[in-house]
Write a protein that holds these residues in place. Sequence first.
Motif, PDB file in Angstrom:
ATOM      1  N   PRO A   1       0.804  -1.243   0.000  1.00 35.49           N
ATOM      2  CA  PRO A   1       0.000   0.000   0.000  1.00 35.49           C
ATOM      3  C   PRO A   1       0.831   1.284   0.000  1.00 35.49           C
ATOM      4  CG  PRO A   1      -0.905  -1.574   1.566  1.00 35.49           C
ATOM      5  CD  PRO A   1       0.393  -2.158   1.070  1.00 35.49           C
ATOM      6  N   ASP A   2       2.020   1.264   0.593  1.00 38.13           N
ATOM      7  CA  ASP A   2       2.845   2.471   0.640  1.00 38.13           C
ATOM      8  C   ASP A   2       3.923   2.509  -0.452  1.00 38.13           C
ATOM      9  OD1 ASP A   2       4.294   0.381   1.725  1.00 38.13           O
ATOM     10  OD2 ASP A   2       5.228   1.603   3.294  1.00 38.13           O
TER      11      ASP A   2
ATOM     12  N   ARG B   1       4.219  -2.785 -10.397  1.00 40.25           N
ATOM     13  CA  ARG B   1       3.595  -1.831  -9.478  1.00 40.25           C
ATOM     14  C   ARG B   1       2.104  -1.708  -9.750  1.00 40.25           C
ATOM     15  NH1 ARG B   1       8.588   1.994  -9.867  1.00 40.25           N
ATOM     16  NH2 ARG B   1       9.506   1.423  -7.881  1.00 40.25           N
ATOM     17  N   ARG B   2       1.397  -1.206  -8.771  1.00 39.95           N
ATOM     18  CA  ARG B   2       0.008  -0.808  -9.004  1.00 39.95           C
ATOM     19  C   ARG B   2       0.038   0.394  -9.937  1.00 39.95           C
ATOM     20  NH1 ARG B   2      -2.362   1.315  -4.589  1.00 39.95           N
ATOM     21  NH2 ARG B   2      -0.339   1.736  -3.667  1.00 39.95           N
TER      22      ARG B   2
END
Length: 178
Positions: free
Chosen positions: A11-12, A133-134
Motif C-alpha cells: 500500500p505504501d 507496481r500498481r
Amino acid sequence: MECDWEFEIAPDAPVIDAAWSEYINLRAHPELASHLSEAKALPALTVALTLLNAPDSPVWTAKCDVWVPESFDRDELDASPGQGIEALACYIDLLPATGAWLTMDAVAEWCRNLCVKLRTAALRQCRADLVVRRAFFTADQTGLGITAYLTACGLTVLDAQESLSTAVNVFASAVRNA
C-alpha cells in the motif's frame, strides 16, 4: 544483458500514474517523443518510446526519466575491471495495451519471459530491472504496470550513454516481441 524483476505493490509502495496532468499520449502523437527533455538527454529514448507506443505494441508508456546514479554495482552491470567508472540510468513506466496483465501471475510470466529474452542479448555493462507496481490508467481505472529501470556504465560518461542507448534499444525491441 543482466535482468531481474520483482513485485513492489504494498500500500505504501510507489505507483505508476498515467492520469497525471502532464501526461503526453505518445501512442496518439509519436512525433512528440523527440520533444521530451528525457529524449534530449538520451536520444535513443526517442526511438524506444516511439516503438513502445506504436499501435501494435503490447504496451504504452506513462513516464520516463534519465539520471546519473549516485552509486552503482559494477558486478551487477557485468562490467569488465576498469570499465565501470561512470554510469547513466533511466526508467520507463510501461502499461499493458490490452488486458494482458490482469493478474499477478500474468504479469509475473510476462516479466520472466522478457528477462529470458534480455539475458540472451550479448551486452555487458548494463542491466534491466523490472518492478511490477500498481498503476492508475485513468482517475478511476487501476491495474498493474511495470517500471523498467535500465542502467549502464562505461569508462566515460559518453561510454555509459552509448551503453545505455544500446540497452534501451534492445529493451524496446524485446518488449515489442514479448
